[in-house]
Design an enzyme around this catalytic site. Structure first.
Site, PDB file in Angstrom:
ATOM      1  N   LYS A   1       7.327   1.484  -2.055  1.00 32.80           N
ATOM      2  CA  LYS A   1       8.393   1.960  -1.171  1.00 32.80           C
ATOM      3  C   LYS A   1       9.721   1.282  -1.481  1.00 32.80           C
ATOM      4  CE  LYS A   1       6.819   2.289   3.005  1.00 32.80           C
ATOM      5  NZ  LYS A   1       6.430   2.039   4.412  1.00 32.80           N
TER       6      LYS A   1
ATOM      7  N   LYS B   1       2.707  -7.351   3.137  1.00 33.92           N
ATOM      8  CA  LYS B   1       2.329  -6.916   4.485  1.00 33.92           C
ATOM      9  C   LYS B   1       1.518  -8.014   5.124  1.00 33.92           C
ATOM     10  CE  LYS B   1       2.508  -2.806   6.363  1.00 33.92           C
ATOM     11  NZ  LYS B   1       3.706  -2.029   6.345  1.00 33.92           N
TER      12      LYS B   1
HETATM   13  N1  GLU Z   1       6.526  -1.723   8.588  1.00 39.06           N
HETATM   14  C1  GLU Z   1       7.521  -0.874   8.030  1.00 39.06           C
HETATM   15  C2  GLU Z   1       6.974  -0.141   6.805  1.00 39.06           C
HETATM   16  O1  GLU Z   1       5.794   0.036   6.655  1.00 39.06           O
HETATM   17  C3  GLU Z   1       8.842  -1.588   7.775  1.00 39.06           C
HETATM   18  C4  GLU Z   1       8.787  -2.765   6.876  1.00 39.06           C
HETATM   19  C5  GLU Z   1      10.064  -3.586   6.825  1.00 39.06           C
HETATM   20  O2  GLU Z   1      11.052  -3.221   7.476  1.00 39.06           O
HETATM   21  O3  GLU Z   1      10.052  -4.608   6.151  1.00 39.06           O
HETATM   22  O4  GLU Z   1       7.711   0.344   5.993  1.00 39.06           O
END
Ligand code: GLU
Length: 418
Positions: free
Chosen positions: A91, A103
């Protein structure tokens, strides 16, 4: 048997094959660089001591510091966390922001803890992991089951350790303490921007298109809110209490009020009530937002999905096999790591603000976020159509994988890792 992690690895494998990347690269990008597992003892307010298990999976740092949310969920496993960290690497790369992927998580049902105990758990999580976090090292944010209030506690706890305000270590903080008001709705807003772009390319426009949203948490609510403001008609919403279906269109603001005061979408006063929360996946809609959690559209139920475009607000809601079935039926699936990147892109903007102690106003920030999301979609769309015409790729995910992996590969090469 397939699992969330094996699905994600399968996608990485496919992306590496399509992009023609060497096996050593696959080795590096399919496994986390570091996994930290900690014990978090919390003295609960009833006097008992409970020891929670916490994770931080630091998947890849080729493009920059680790970045990704923290999930509090009763069914969270370490493998799920690895899968989610891997998706973050993709991402952040696809979004063109200077981050690797990570994560974190705790296997806990946050709804079962009172506020005091939740605060103690958040502070305990930071105490246990502080050595591997930092504004240039690893920057957490919320995910399923965590909120901006929790980020405030975590930021405060971390700041105590370093003896100064350290706002850039956590993103999605409340606006009063170095947050930005856009972050609250950024993920859903980004999904709506992407839905609109996809509708323009594949349905001739968004105006009057029927939308179904599965999952009415932060992402689902704001996806529904903004897509209806952009001219679409939200005909179904769902949460664990069930599905509300109204072909005349749901009043999204009212539904949000109902959900946020009573906890259940089923208390929405109008429309047809269906006890099955999955029914939102099957209603007659042009666009479907699976905005809840992973592995919702599978080989078992994919035949019932009627939408023409699926915009993945959740991480991993469609299994690879189900995605192929949808593709055979000419359904466009906009992959999670493109569709729901609004959250982390906004996190990036907040981080930049924090590092410079500079504040952008809400409209300016929203505009920046919208521009980045639109550009990312158009770049991926272009690549998809280009590769699709050569018969090389089938899904938009394939094209997004090639683009995301390409950037990571180049970074690793120039750093001398490969
Ligand atoms: N938890 C969100 C995601 O899966 C945001 C992660 C973030 O802002 O670092 O993209």
């Amino acid at each position: 048997m397939s699992s969330f992690l094996s699905d994600v690895i399968k996608n990485i494998r496919r992306g590496c094959e399509l992009g023609g990347f060497p096996e050593e690269f696959y080795e590096l990008v399919s496994k986390p660089e570091r996994i930290v597992i900690v014990k978090i003892p919390v003295k609960l307010s009833d006097g008992k001591l409970k020891v929670f298990e916490g994770y931080r999976v630091q998947h890849n740092s080729a493009l920059g510091p680790y970045k990704g949310g923290i999930r509090f969920h009763p069914e969270l496993s370490l493998d799920d966390d690895i899968a989610l960290a891997t998706i973050m690497t993709l991402k952040n790369s696809l979004a063109g922001i200077p981050y690797g992927g990570a994560k974190g998580g705790v296997k806990v049902n946050p709804k079962e803890l009172n506020v005091k105990d939740l605060e103690a758990l958040c502070r305990g999580y930071v105490r246990a992991l502080k050595d591997v976090l930092g504004e240039y090292l690893d920057i957490p944010a919320p995910d399923v089951g965590t909120t901006s209030q929790m980020m405030a506690w975590m930021f405060d706890e971390y700041s105590k350790f370093v003896g100064r305000n350290a706002p850039a270590v956590f993103t999605a903080k409340p606006p009063i303490i170095h947050g930005n008001p856009v972050r609250e709705y950024a993920t859903g807003f980004g999904c709506a921007v992407i839905s609109k772009e996809a509708a323009e390319k594949y349905l001739g426009g968004l105006e009057g298109r029927r939308v179904s949203i599965q999952g009415f948490g932060n992402t689902g609510q704001w996806h529904a809110y903004f897509i209806s403001k952009m001219g679409a008609k939200v005909v179904a919403i769902s949460d664990t209490s069930g599905t509300v279906y109204d072909p005349e269109g749901i009043d999204v603001e009212l539904a949000m009020k109902v959900k946020n005061t009573t906890g259940k979408v089923i208390n929405y006063p109008r429309g047809e009530k269906i006890s099955d929360p999955q029914a939102a996946l099957y209603v007659d809609a042009d666009i479907l937002g699976p905005d809840a959690i992973e592995r919702q559209i599978t080989l078992e139920n994919v035949g019932k999905v009627k939408a023409k475009i699926v915009v993945e607000g959740a991480n991993g809601p469609t299994t690879p096999e189900a995605e192929l079935k949808l593709t055979e039926r000419n359904v466009i699936v906009v992959p999670d790591f493109l569709a729901n990147a609004g959250g982390v892109v906004m996190s990036y903007l907040e981080w930049v603000e924090n590092l410079q102690w500079y504040i952008w106003d809400e409209e300016e920030t929203k505009k920046k976020l919208e521009d980045i999301m639109r550009k990312n979609f158009l770049r991926t769309y272009k690549k998809f159509e280009e590769l699709r015409s050569t018969g090389k790729v089938k899904t938009m995910r394939d094209a997004a994988l090639v683009l995301a992996l390409e950037r990571i590969y180049e970074a690793m090469k120039v750093r001398g890792w490969l």
